[in-house]
Enzyme design. Structure first.
Site, PDB file in Angstrom:
ATOM      1  N   HIS A 127      29.740 118.334  57.016  1.00  0.00           N
ATOM      2  CA  HIS A 127      31.153 117.988  56.881  1.00  0.00           C
ATOM      3  C   HIS A 127      31.501 116.701  57.643  1.00  0.00           C
ATOM      4  O   HIS A 127      32.593 116.182  57.479  1.00  0.00           O
ATOM      5  CB  HIS A 127      32.043 119.130  57.364  1.00  0.00           C
ATOM      6  CG  HIS A 127      31.900 120.364  56.540  1.00  0.00           C
ATOM      7  ND1 HIS A 127      32.351 120.448  55.231  1.00  0.00           N
ATOM      8  CD2 HIS A 127      31.322 121.557  56.811  1.00  0.00           C
ATOM      9  CE1 HIS A 127      32.066 121.633  54.746  1.00  0.00           C
ATOM     10  NE2 HIS A 127      31.439 122.330  55.686  1.00  0.00           N
ATOM     11  N   TYR A 171      29.768 120.043  66.015  1.00  0.00           N
ATOM     12  CA  TYR A 171      29.813 119.621  64.618  1.00  0.00           C
ATOM     13  C   TYR A 171      29.079 118.299  64.363  1.00  0.00           C
ATOM     14  O   TYR A 171      29.079 117.802  63.236  1.00  0.00           O
ATOM     15  CB  TYR A 171      31.270 119.457  64.166  1.00  0.00           C
ATOM     16  CG  TYR A 171      32.074 120.720  64.299  1.00  0.00           C
ATOM     17  CD1 TYR A 171      31.949 121.744  63.370  1.00  0.00           C
ATOM     18  CD2 TYR A 171      32.942 120.898  65.366  1.00  0.00           C
ATOM     19  CE1 TYR A 171      32.680 122.921  63.505  1.00  0.00           C
ATOM     20  CE2 TYR A 171      33.677 122.065  65.508  1.00  0.00           C
ATOM     21  CZ  TYR A 171      33.536 123.072  64.570  1.00  0.00           C
ATOM     22  OH  TYR A 171      34.264 124.228  64.700  1.00  0.00           O
ATOM     23  N   PHE A 213      40.844 117.924  64.162  1.00  0.00           N
ATOM     24  CA  PHE A 213      40.054 118.598  63.140  1.00  0.00           C
ATOM     25  C   PHE A 213      40.473 118.077  61.769  1.00  0.00           C
ATOM     26  O   PHE A 213      41.561 117.530  61.598  1.00  0.00           O
ATOM     27  CB  PHE A 213      40.196 120.125  63.253  1.00  0.00           C
ATOM     28  CG  PHE A 213      39.345 120.665  64.378  1.00  0.00           C
ATOM     29  CD1 PHE A 213      38.007 120.952  64.179  1.00  0.00           C
ATOM     30  CD2 PHE A 213      39.891 120.829  65.636  1.00  0.00           C
ATOM     31  CE1 PHE A 213      37.219 121.402  65.215  1.00  0.00           C
ATOM     32  CE2 PHE A 213      39.114 121.284  66.681  1.00  0.00           C
ATOM     33  CZ  PHE A 213      37.769 121.566  66.475  1.00  0.00           C
TER      34      PHE A 213
END
Length: 89
Positions: A19, A14, A64
């Protein structure tokens, strides 16, 4: 003292994802103001520095995103920081 939290998701998968803009923003703030490197604490990566004469904690939770409150709450409790939200203009 203020706690500034940048949200994102942990891990290389990620790293440059849209995000994770919160992580990228804290990295940029730390670089610009000479805040020493992040270290692992409170289920996150934490850096401490002084910006504009005020002591700041920069936190990148390593849970997360939907579980980031765990890291934020642990950090805030340890440093006795109120969890109010204010935007300075």
């Amino acid at each position: 003292m203020r706690l500034v939290v940048g949200l994102g998701n942990p891990g290389a998968r990620y790293a440059r994802n849209r995000h994770n803009v919160g992580f990228l923003a804290l990295d940029a703030i730390a670089r610009r103001h000479g805040v020493p490197g992040f270290r692992s604490r409170f289920k996150g990566e934490l850096a401490e520095g002084v910006i504009g004469g005020e002591r700041l904690l920069l936190l990148k939770p390593q849970t997360f995103m939907n579980a980031s409150g765990e890291s934020v709450a642990e950090t805030a409790r340890f440093f006795k920081i109120s969890l109010s939200f204010r935007v300075k203009r």
